[in-house]
Design an enzyme around this catalytic site. Sequence first.
Site, PDB file in Angstrom:
ATOM      1  N   GLU A 104       0.847  -1.198   0.000  1.00 26.38           N
ATOM      2  CA  GLU A 104       0.000   0.000   0.000  1.00 26.38           C
ATOM      3  C   GLU A 104       0.878   1.242   0.000  1.00 26.38           C
ATOM      4  O   GLU A 104       2.083   1.172   0.257  1.00 26.38           O
ATOM      5  CB  GLU A 104      -0.943  -0.018   1.213  1.00 26.38           C
ATOM      6  CG  GLU A 104      -1.968  -1.148   1.122  1.00 26.38           C
ATOM      7  CD  GLU A 104      -3.020  -1.122   2.207  1.00 26.38           C
ATOM      8  OE1 GLU A 104      -2.900  -0.339   3.152  1.00 26.38           O
ATOM      9  OE2 GLU A 104      -3.976  -1.902   2.089  1.00 26.38           O
ATOM     10  N   HIS A 147     -12.068   9.866   6.154  1.00 23.44           N
ATOM     11  CA  HIS A 147     -11.793   8.443   6.369  1.00 23.44           C
ATOM     12  C   HIS A 147     -11.318   8.107   7.776  1.00 23.44           C
ATOM     13  O   HIS A 147     -11.723   7.105   8.348  1.00 23.44           O
ATOM     14  CB  HIS A 147     -10.725   8.017   5.360  1.00 23.44           C
ATOM     15  CG  HIS A 147     -10.365   6.574   5.411  1.00 23.44           C
ATOM     16  ND1 HIS A 147     -11.297   5.576   5.227  1.00 23.44           N
ATOM     17  CD2 HIS A 147      -9.174   5.944   5.629  1.00 23.44           C
ATOM     18  CE1 HIS A 147     -10.697   4.395   5.317  1.00 23.44           C
ATOM     19  NE2 HIS A 147      -9.411   4.594   5.575  1.00 23.44           N
TER      20      HIS A 147
END
Length: 518
Positions: free
Chosen positions: A115, A337
């Site tokens: 990621e 988020h």
Amino acid sequence: MGADARESDFLVIGAGLAGLYAALRAAEHGHVCLLTKTSISETNSAWAQGGIAAAVDENDSPQLHREDTLTAGRGLCDERAVDVLVREGPQCIKELERLGVAFDKTPSGYELGREGGHSRRRIVHAGGSSTGQRVVARLSELIVKNPNITLIEHTPVIELLTADGVCVGAKVARERAEQIVLARATILATGGAAALYLRTTNPPGATGEGIALAYLAGAELADLEFIQFHPTALAVPGARSFLISEAVRGEGAYLLNAQGERFMPKYDERAELAPRDVVARAIWEEMRKSKTDHVFLSLRHLDPKGVRSRFANIYETCLQYGLDLTRDLIPVAPAAHYTIGGVRTDLWAETTVKNLFAIGEVSCTGVHGANRLASNSLLECLVFARRAVEAAVRGDLTPLASFPKGKGESSPPPLGEESTLSAIKQLMTEHVGLVRHRAGLEYAIQQLSRIESESVGLVRSQALVARLIAQSALLRTETRGVHVRSDFPHEDPNWQAHIIVHKDRPVRLEKYLQKESL
Ligand SMILES: Cc1cc2nc3c(=O)[nH]c(=O)nc-3n(C[C@H](O)[C@H](O)[C@H](O)COP(=O)(O)OP(=O)(O)OC[C@H]3O[C@@H](n4cnc5c(N)ncnc54)[C@H](O)[C@@H]3O)c2cc1C
């Protein structure tokens, strides 16, 4: 201690990964009352996709994980907390496996994902992109079977109780009455506040009341201005902002602008794998230039079979909106988020209120600095849940007998109006969003203060948290990590400091302290 849920050795508030794991560990030492305002399955944790970052591979090390975390954190990580996180991470993964969580494996070991911001493949995952759901389901099974844990769902905590500055439990709204739960140690695990925004990847319950509960009980809060916007949430009219995991870019997906051009390489040499703050800001800039409300993710050049198996739930969700992840361009835009700031803790998850611990997203341990590295949050839940229980067990916990009993049993305050929460979300989205400026923040603070003074119950707490976020954002006159000020577009070395908020004291700045490397 008997099984009466009104008195417990440990009160754990919140049943996401942090709360579940803490409850299981605490149950080895005494009775646990585990409270959640939703059902046990409705948490951010259950929605987590990409996985858990941990240096478990032979080509990786805690030192490398540490460096990546510090780089992403833009000079504001607490290095001691990061050391704890990266060193104890691999052990937590083993512990989850011992508890029966089945992570995805290849014949040679873990099937590790990559990621943004990670220099190595180090994301341990389960069920492809269903990591949260798999881990939470297994821990929930164990919780329900554990005779030392009383799980009470759909029961919001409305106040933390203190006596002489020591936390002694909580007041809850249950079956139209207030009740009191007394505990020798109270562990707050209520998650973040990203659902205070209209466009969010979080479930609706993530409205940050736990932060308000701790603040009102006298705990210090820190770093509230840092709200992380995930760069790639689905942007389809009428659809919720479903998260398209960063792991998709980790496997090679491109970001394209309205003209179909790949734009990330011109913003950062790490291109689509730059840390989240960089990618979110680049997307915002591209949307601004082309006057559109989204850019595109393209996986069309990747092996379709691999995409379907590694990202099964993302593939299925996109199909519901008529989008084939392997063939179509997927419209995406940033969405609120993750709450980086929260209830300030030390390395043992202890808050500044005695016998009150904070773990998971509600806490601010300092591991994320000004920008959380992808997949470090589930790891933080595990590492600091374990530490909280250890600290509580060895701590000087006041015996229950000395606490006042029998209060409560009156009507709980009303939960508040849905329309007021909508007004808060509107203000946060318009004025305290991905890019902020002074006039907008001042307006938001004024309006949020008004809403707070006119509201009751949970909505009042939500307005309070929103106001504190906006006030911290106004104070930080620079751009750093996820905090972007259009009127102060550069990082300012004088601002390498944390904003600390307390209900009865003036706001305080705490300078960043450097520490020797591992
Ligand atoms: C879509 C999505 C994908 C993600 N993917 C990843 C990932 O791949 N890797 C990663 O590391 N992180 C990921 N994250 C972030 C991560 O999931 C969260 O940071 C983490 O799960 C937070 O866990 P928690 O236990 O602190 O809180 P949560 O899981 O949010 O749980 C909070 C709990 O507190 C309860 N609660 C709240 N207020 C009260 C109250 N007043 N009284 C009683 N109970 C209350 C709630 O009901 C809930 O049970 C993702 C987040 C989202 C939204």
